[in-house]
Design an enzyme around this catalytic site. Structure first.
Site, short mmCIF file in Angstrom:
data_model
loop_
_atom_site.label_atom_id
_atom_site.label_comp_id
_atom_site.label_asym_id
_atom_site.label_seq_id
_atom_site.Cartn_x
_atom_site.Cartn_y
_atom_site.Cartn_z
N GLU A 208 0.84 -1.18 0.00
CA GLU A 208 0.00 0.00 0.00
C GLU A 208 0.88 1.23 0.00
O GLU A 208 1.88 1.30 0.73
CB GLU A 208 -0.88 -0.01 1.26
N GLY A 209 0.54 2.21 -0.85
CA GLY A 209 1.30 3.46 -0.88
C GLY A 209 0.35 4.63 -0.82
O GLY A 209 -0.86 4.45 -0.61
N GLY A 210 0.89 5.84 -1.00
CA GLY A 210 0.07 7.03 -0.95
C GLY A 210 -1.00 7.02 -2.02
O GLY A 210 -2.10 7.54 -1.84
N GLY A 212 -2.45 4.30 -3.58
CA GLY A 212 -3.49 3.28 -3.47
C GLY A 212 -2.93 1.95 -3.01
O GLY A 212 -1.80 1.87 -2.52
N VAL A 214 -1.94 -2.09 -3.75
CA VAL A 214 -1.45 -2.92 -4.85
C VAL A 214 -1.81 -4.38 -4.59
O VAL A 214 -1.60 -4.89 -3.48
CB VAL A 214 0.08 -2.77 -5.00
N LYS A 228 -2.85 -1.84 -9.36
CA LYS A 228 -2.82 -0.77 -8.36
C LYS A 228 -4.18 -0.06 -8.38
O LYS A 228 -4.60 0.44 -9.42
CB LYS A 228 -1.69 0.21 -8.68
N ASP A 325 10.46 10.76 -7.38
CA ASP A 325 10.26 10.04 -6.12
C ASP A 325 11.15 8.79 -6.11
O ASP A 325 10.69 7.69 -5.82
CB ASP A 325 8.79 9.68 -5.93
N1 LIG Z 1 4.46 -3.97 -9.94
C1 LIG Z 1 4.53 -4.45 -8.70
N2 LIG Z 1 4.83 -5.74 -8.48
C2 LIG Z 1 4.90 -6.22 -7.22
N3 LIG Z 1 4.72 -5.49 -6.11
C3 LIG Z 1 4.43 -4.18 -6.25
C4 LIG Z 1 4.32 -3.59 -7.54
N4 LIG Z 1 4.05 -2.27 -7.39
C5 LIG Z 1 3.99 -2.06 -6.06
N5 LIG Z 1 4.21 -3.19 -5.37
C6 LIG Z 1 4.20 -3.36 -3.91
O1 LIG Z 1 3.22 -2.49 -3.38
C7 LIG Z 1 3.81 -1.58 -2.45
C8 LIG Z 1 3.13 -0.24 -2.58
O2 LIG Z 1 3.49 0.32 -3.81
P1 LIG Z 1 3.13 1.81 -4.17
O3 LIG Z 1 3.87 2.14 -5.41
O4 LIG Z 1 1.67 1.99 -4.20
O5 LIG Z 1 3.58 2.65 -2.94
P2 LIG Z 1 5.00 3.16 -2.40
O6 LIG Z 1 5.87 3.46 -3.56
O7 LIG Z 1 5.53 2.17 -1.41
O8 LIG Z 1 4.58 4.45 -1.62
P3 LIG Z 1 4.22 5.91 -2.18
O9 LIG Z 1 3.06 5.75 -3.10
O10 LIG Z 1 3.87 6.64 -0.95
O11 LIG Z 1 5.45 6.39 -2.86
C9 LIG Z 1 5.29 -1.55 -2.80
O12 LIG Z 1 6.06 -1.22 -1.69
C10 LIG Z 1 5.52 -2.99 -3.26
O13 LIG Z 1 5.73 -3.81 -2.14
#
Ligand SMILES: Nc1ncnc2c1ncn2[C@@H]1O[C@H](COP(=O)(O)OP(=O)(O)OP(=O)(O)O)[C@@H](O)[C@H]1O
Length: 422
Positions: A208-210, A212, A214, A228, A325
């Protein structure tokens, strides 16, 4: 130099071209227009390695601080790129008179050659890619219409030197990704998404990130992808960021960047479908949450992969893209520990292929890495890779809380044994 007014220098993986007959000051590296600053950087590098003589005409442009390099001159740039492509096509034809292979095959072979011998930057000649509709990207269309980042002329690849820093790769690590090469564009209806994610089951949530949440998703044809899902509570605010992420990812095709496969923009859902990168984030590995601790070679390879990805975004994608980022939780690792840069939600486009002259310098990103140009963030990332620490660690004693300061302190107190003290 070419017969059509293009002057070229080929050094290692770089083919530096310019034309003063078309319009003074239009420069290309590997078919992409670059600003004079980037040109000069490349020249400095190639003067240092002896490929370009210090008295070269192009070098004198940099030395005189010439104001040439107006790469915003669209017609000249387009014409030059066209001429460059024609020249490349001629070279390819000359090398292979039988011309029995389709451009797609040539692309695949070139990819193989580059993958095997290339430890440095990949030349990139890009043609605009079109999405088939507002909802879906067609990978097949891209592959037939465009010359991708690895489709460079054989003459360039022949001269790619082995990077002295690059750890010799095992063949398997550089072979094309079989899973990804099988993936075409992904067209999903909301109900197919619901099935693929088992109605967004918690058990398939990978992070989960800012932006949404995943999910790992299993498509009907057996493909595994990442989906996502934008958070509903931020829906309206996230609309711009969502489309910016999709538009940016859609233009990108590089093995060190997470590949966009499709998206869904229907009803109350905004979903991005990307390749699934199975081995967690670099941060998780540095924290020791993924088993075996990374050895030095793996760290070096990861750093080089990230450098390739950023170089591609900055210099060789059709439009300049600043990620904004860059951080260890945005670096995903494959099973063979190759790095892929993810999350272009904060990215911005530079003005290279538009008449727009203003670039927003507003800093976005994550505390500890903030930088409008990615370069500082990449430096911080290198420190993370080297030390395993986060950029800011508040639980440490005061002198160690900001990793950069701590490293500087160590470095200035004992330069010679600095690495051992980390
Ligand atoms: N394409 C992908 N394949 C596998 N895991 C993924 C993928 N994209 C994201 N994830 C997983 O989901 C998590 C959240 O990803 P996301 O890009 O939404 O947020 P983030 O980069 O951690 O935070 P922010 O959005 O605040 O920068 C990641 O830390 C990773 O563990």
């Amino acid at each position: 130099s070419g017969s059509n007014g293009i002057q070229s220098r080929v050094c290692g993986a770089d083919r530096i071209s310019y034309s003063n007959s078309v319009d003074d000051g239009v420069f290309l590296i590997n078919g992409s227009v670059v600003e004079i600053d980037s040109l000069c950087k490349a020249l400095r590098f190639h003067i240092a390695n002896g490929c370009i003589p210090a008295e070269d005409y192009l070098v004198s442009l940099c030395q005189s601080g010439s104001s040439l390099g107006n790469s915003h001159h669209k017609p000249a740039r387009k014409l030059l790129q066209k001429e460059f492509k024609e020249e490349v096509a001629k070279e390819q034809k000359a090398k292979d008179p039988s011309n029995a292979l389709s451009s797609k095959h040539i692309g695949i072979i070139a990819t193989g050659i580059v993958a095997m011998c290339c430890g440095v930057l990949c030349p990139c000649i890009y043609k605009r890619r079109k999405a088939t509709s507002h909802t879906v990207l067609s990978k097949d269309q891209v592959s037939t219409e465009s010359v991708n980042s690895f489709d460079a002329p054989p003459s360039v690849h022949d001269k790619v030197p082995a990077s002295p820093l690059r750890v010799p790769p095992s063949p398997s690590r550089f072979s094309p990704s079989p899973k990804l090469s099988r993936l075409g564009s992904v067209h999903l209806s909301p109900s197919q998404v619901a099935r693929a994610t088992r109605n967004f089951s918690q058990s398939l949530k990978v992070g989960e990130g800012g932006f949404g949440t995943v999910y790992k998703a299993h498509l009907d044809d057996g493909q595994i992808v990442a989906i996502k899902r934008a958070k509903k509570e931020h829906f309206e605010n996230l609309r711009t960021e969502f489309s910016s992420e999709v538009d940016l990812l859609a233009k990108i095709d590089h093995r060190n960047l997470v590949k966009l496969l499709g998206y869904v923009d229907k009803g109350h859902e905004r979903l991005i479908i990307t390749e699934f990168v199975p081995n967690g984030t670099l941060r998780e590995h540095l924290d020791g949450q993924r088993g075996k601790i990374l050895d030095f070679n793996q760290r070096l390879e990861i750093a080089i992969d990230i450098a390739h990805a950023l170089t591609y975004l900055h210099l060789y994608s059709e439009k300049q893209i600043i990620h904004r980022d860059v951080k260890s939780s945005n670096i995903l690792l494959t099973e063979s520990m190759r790095a892929k840069v993810a999350d272009f939600g904060f990215a911005r486009l530079g003005p290279v292929d538009s008449d727009q002259t203003h670039i927003s310098t507003k800093v976005k990103g994550t505390v500890g890495y903030l930088d409008p140009d990615d370069v500082y963030s990449f430096g911080i990332l290198l420190l993370e890779i080297l030390t395993g620490r986060r950029p800011v660690e508040l639980k440490r004693p005061a002198p160690e809380r900001v990793t950069l300061r701590w490293v500087n302190l160590l470095f200035s107190s004992n330069e010679s044994s600095f690495l051992e003290t980390l």
